[in-house]
Design an enzyme around this catalytic site. Structure first.
Site, mmCIF file in Angstrom:
data_model
loop_
_atom_site.group_PDB
_atom_site.id
_atom_site.type_symbol
_atom_site.label_atom_id
_atom_site.label_comp_id
_atom_site.label_asym_id
_atom_site.label_seq_id
_atom_site.Cartn_x
_atom_site.Cartn_y
_atom_site.Cartn_z
ATOM 1 C CE1 TYR A 289 -3.686 2.488 0.395
ATOM 2 C CE2 TYR A 289 -2.487 3.321 2.305
ATOM 3 C CZ TYR A 289 -3.500 3.458 1.367
ATOM 4 O OH TYR A 289 -4.320 4.563 1.416
ATOM 5 C CG ASP B 212 5.636 3.803 1.060
ATOM 6 O OD1 ASP B 212 5.866 4.561 2.028
ATOM 7 O OD2 ASP B 212 4.495 3.599 0.608
ATOM 8 C CE LYS C 232 0.547 5.036 8.272
ATOM 9 N NZ LYS C 232 0.639 4.214 7.081
#
Ligand SMILES: *Cc1c(COP(=O)(O)O)cnc(C)c1O
Length: 425
Positions: free
Chosen positions: A142, A237, A265
């Site tokens: 994702y 990522d 995050k």
């Protein structure tokens, strides 16, 4: 109906699915989500006054636990000085320097507002730098909700991009290839066919969005070698793994230098932040230094920078050692309890990312993750929630341990899980 149920019923009428991000819904487990009114340390409190030990951790950012004193103080101080300027502010330079200090592959970094923006911008840059169109991602990976990434494998591991969200045009999808995670042979085949057209490979160096799936030995070095051979860029990522699995992210842990890295995050300490960075030569192509356009009204927002800086500055080696220890004792405890209840599980972990798959064998890719018993996970989840442990409401997610999860809390979690496993037997 309790207060959370009432709120959810109201939310369903005016917010799609009642939530502002699909992962928060209880679609794959039964019941409705508790509405959280406050959080402190490793505890969440819902609208009805129930307390839960939290393993969602806001899906990754809360590595120091909720409402950490130092982060809160930095935020309050920043609020008093004004919440947004639309002009450069000192904290942007400080956070950029902090990131660069920790991550050797990053020489220059641009702040954005989410992980989605970071990955979206990184592939634009990769395409501009290589003058190629195609990107390769992995099934189960994702990278936010930009069009180019909402594409999965069709039949077989290697396939042309088929959009799996309505609204993603075929025109966009045709430039994405999907390969199998931990399957070097599959991606070698893709490169053999059209390597000269591949701008970049984007990968979660530890997969976290199909549950925690570590890279097998040789997978990441293999990707690095393949990208070098074909002069394609390797994008890590690290929105989830960055400053989560090690002080310098997964690239430090596995000792691989990607060309570009995306963050999110943890670097926002719970506020909306993303960032992307890499070698000076690549990052200099970004506007206004170069021609690749990317912008943001609230990018580098002073509150977000303050929360991110306060968080990163507390994340020294001792913190990662502590997290490793507590997370390992959680993993070992869960494995033991499941064994003694006769429930087959694979408790997979890297640092403070952990997932319990109800699977006989270790999970190495999306097919394995899908083959796990997700119905059983649903029952396990409900038992845990009813007994005061809030796990992510899906068997395809990583659980996050924070520094606020002390030995007692981990011990309690293991005990409750033991009873949950027995209830499944
Ligand atoms: C969460 C996540 C994203 C998206 O970040 P948002 O801030 O939700 O847009 C991208 N990549 C990975 C690996 C993630 O875990």
């Amino acid at each position: 109906m309790n207060k959370s149920e009432k709120l959810f019923a109201e939310a369903l009428k005016i917010i799609p699915g009642g939530v502002n991000s699909p992962v928060r819904a209880f679609k794959s487990v039964s019941g409705t989500p508790p509405f959280i009114v406050s959080a402190k340390g490793c505890l969440l409190t819902d609208a009805d006054g129930n307390e839960y030990i939290d393993y969602i951790g806001s899906w990754g950012p809360m590595i120091l636990g909720h409402a950490h004193e130092r982060v809160t103080e930095s935020l309050i101080a920043a609020v008093r000085k004004g919440v947004s300027f639309g002009a450069p502010s000192p904290a942007e330079v400080e956070l950029a320097a902090e990131i660069i200090k920790r991550v050797p592959s990053v020489e220059k970094v641009r702040m954005v507002n989410s992980g989605t923006e970071a990955t979206m911008s990184a592939i634009r840059l990769a395409r501009a730098a290589t003058r190629r169109d195609i990107i390769v991602k992995f099934a189960g990976g994702y990278h936010g909700h930009a069009d180019s990434f909402l594409i999965q494998a069709g039949s077989g591991a290697v396939t042309l991009g088929i959009p799996n969200s309505p609204g993603v045009t075929e025109g966009v999808a045709k430039d994405t290839r999907v390969s199998g995670y931990n399957d070097l042979e599959a991606i070698k085949t893709i490169f053999a066919r059209e390597g000269q057209r591949i701008a970049a490979v984007i990968v979660e160096p530890v997969a976290g969005n199909m549950g925690t799936v570590p890279p097998t030995d040789g997978f990441l070095p293999g990707l690095r070698a393949l990208c070098d051979e074909y002069e394609s860029l390797l994008i890590f990522d690290e929105v989830m793994t960055g400053f989560r699995v090690a002080k310098g992210g997964a690239q430090e842990l596995f000792n691989i230098k990607p060309d570009l890295t995306t963050f999110g995050k943890v670097i926002g300490g719970g506020l909306p932040v993303g960032a992307y960075g890499g070698r000076n030569e690549l990052m200099s192509m970004i506007a206004p230094e170069g021609p690749v356009y990317q912008a943001g009204t609230l990018s580098g927002n002073p509150l977000a920078m303050a929360a991110g800086l306060a968080t990163l500055r507390l994340l020294d080696s001792a913190v990662y050692e502590k997290l490793e220890k507590s997370s390992k004792s959680l993993q070992d405890g869960l494995t033991k309890q499941a064994e003694s209840a006769g429930i087959p599980i694979s408790a997979q972990r890297i640092g403070s990312m952990i997932t319990v798959f109800f699977s006989q064998k270790p999970v190495a890719n999306l097919a394995d993750a899908s083959a796990a018993d997700h119905k059983r996970f649903g029952k396990f989840f409900t038992f845990m929630l009813e007994n005061g442990v809030h796990l992510p409401p899906s068997g395809y997610e990583a659980w996050f341990v924070s520094t606020a999860h002390d030995e007692t809390v981990i011990g309690n979690t293991i005990d409750i899980a033991g009873r949950a496993f027995e209830s499944l037997a």
